[in-house]
Design an enzyme around this catalytic site. Structure first.
Site, PDB file in Angstrom:
ATOM      1  N   LYS A  48      11.906  10.960 -14.998  1.00 21.44           N
ATOM      2  CA  LYS A  48      11.663   9.830 -13.894  1.00 21.44           C
ATOM      3  C   LYS A  48      10.966  10.498 -12.849  1.00 21.44           C
ATOM      4  CE  LYS A  48      15.436   7.633 -11.561  1.00 21.44           C
ATOM      5  NZ  LYS A  48      15.169   7.970 -10.337  1.00 21.44           N
ATOM      6  N   GLU A  57      15.065   0.019  -6.993  1.00 21.89           N
ATOM      7  CA  GLU A  57      16.108   0.153  -6.140  1.00 21.89           C
ATOM      8  C   GLU A  57      16.064  -0.551  -4.896  1.00 21.89           C
ATOM      9  OE1 GLU A  57      17.081   4.549  -5.842  1.00 21.89           O
ATOM     10  OE2 GLU A  57      18.638   3.954  -4.170  1.00 21.89           O
TER      11      GLU A  57
HETATM   12  O1  KIV Z   1      19.084  10.037  -8.587  1.00 25.65           O
HETATM   13  C1  KIV Z   1      19.638   8.703  -9.101  1.00 25.65           C
HETATM   14  O2  KIV Z   1      20.845   8.613  -9.251  1.00 25.65           O
HETATM   15  C2  KIV Z   1      18.689   7.809  -8.992  1.00 25.65           C
HETATM   16  C3  KIV Z   1      19.426   6.337  -9.222  1.00 25.65           C
HETATM   17  C4  KIV Z   1      20.001   5.936  -7.837  1.00 25.65           C
HETATM   18  C5  KIV Z   1      18.533   5.557 -10.030  1.00 25.65           C
HETATM   19  O3  KIV Z   1      17.666   8.020  -8.841  1.00 25.65           O
END
Ligand code: KIV
Length: 272
Positions: free
Chosen positions: A121, A190
């Site tokens: 991600k 988010e």
């Molecule tokens: O790092 C994380 O936990 C996240 C979530 C808040 C989506 O990116």
């Protein structure tokens, strides 16, 4: 192979896409270690995010910026060993991809090789497209992340709701379309207005997972320590607490201390 292990089918990026098409909501939760990763996977969650929130909840840093690539790989490897069903997505941490698509590709490959996770991600829109394209060309699935992007906290200045203003909302919609076009398999939104998140979710074909983005996204994600009530200092409006583990753990440890002090632990049955 046992009957049980035969029956477990791994969630894939394709199954998430099919869930969106069926209108079935996607559940996603963070995990950072083997023991809790195993409980979460056995509970039936579809996606486990090894988030860079590990920087906050595991390492005690104030922001997500300090966590390193090696530390993310350490957490991800433990979760990978625990999870037999969930798709495991790992955050590429701050400083391992921004402004350099070569570095981005190297970081993504290192995560995949060393941890055995299934996807990465990345935070950002237009400005990371070149990196997203290179990572995808290496066969690594990428999940996008727009709205409040904690790796840019010092640019925003606060953790308040993003994209309330028209200009920022317009950029977010455009970025979401660019990320989908570039080949991202899903997108996290988010802390943005519910109406805007609904619009993005309806427009995109890829699944949109919300955190503080209202009920109309294709799925939801929370940080495990927040939703289990381990961490009591973080109380945003979007957070629903499903347990009060802070109290459960504190009570258990107090009882343990009392039993040691009183001499009632260990008893004869607990001795050799
Ligand atoms: O790092 C994380 O936990 C996240 C979530 C808040 C989506 O990116």
């Amino acid at each position: 192979m046992s009957k049980e292990s035969k029956e477990i089918k791994r969630v894939t990026t394709h199954s998430l896409f099919a869930m969106k098409e069926r209108g079935e909501k996607i559940s996603m939760l963070t995990a950072y270690d083997y023991s809790l990763g195993k409980i979460i996977d056995n509970s039936g969650i579809e996606v486990i995010l090894v988030g860079d929130s590990a920087s906050n909840v595991m390492a005690g840093h104030e922001t997500t910026l300090p966590i390193t690539l090696d530390e993310m790989i350490y957490h991800a490897s433990a979760v990978v060993k625990a999870a037999r069903r969930a798709l495991i997505v790992v955050d590429i941490p701050f400083g391992s991809y921004q402004g350099n698509s070569n570095e981005a590709l190297k970081s993504a490959i290192r995560i995949m090789k060393k941890s055995g996770a299934h996807a990465v991600k990345m935070e950002g829109g237009e400005e990371i497209l070149e990196s997203v394209a290179r990572i995808l060309s290496a066969g690594v699935p990428v999940m996008g992340h727009l709205g409040l992007t904690p790796q840019s906290i010092y640019k925003f200045g606060t953790y308040t709701v993003r994209a309330r203003e028209e200009n920022e909302a317009r950029k977010l919609v455009k970025d979401s379309q660019l990320l989908e076009k570039s080949g991202c398999f899903a997108l996290v939104l988010e802390k943005i207005p519910a109406k805007l998140a609904a619009k993005v979710s309806q427009t995109l074909k890829i699944p949109v997972i919300g955190i503080g983005a209202g009920p109309h996204t294709d799925g939801q994600v929370l940080v495990m320590h927040d939703m289990l009530g381990i961490n009591k200092d973080f109380n945003p409006r979007f957070l629903r607490r499903y347990a009060d583990l802070n109290s459960v753990i504190t009570d258990a440890i107090r009882n343990y201390i009392d039993d040691i002090k009183s001499g009632s632990f260990p008893n004869d049955k607990e001795s050799y």
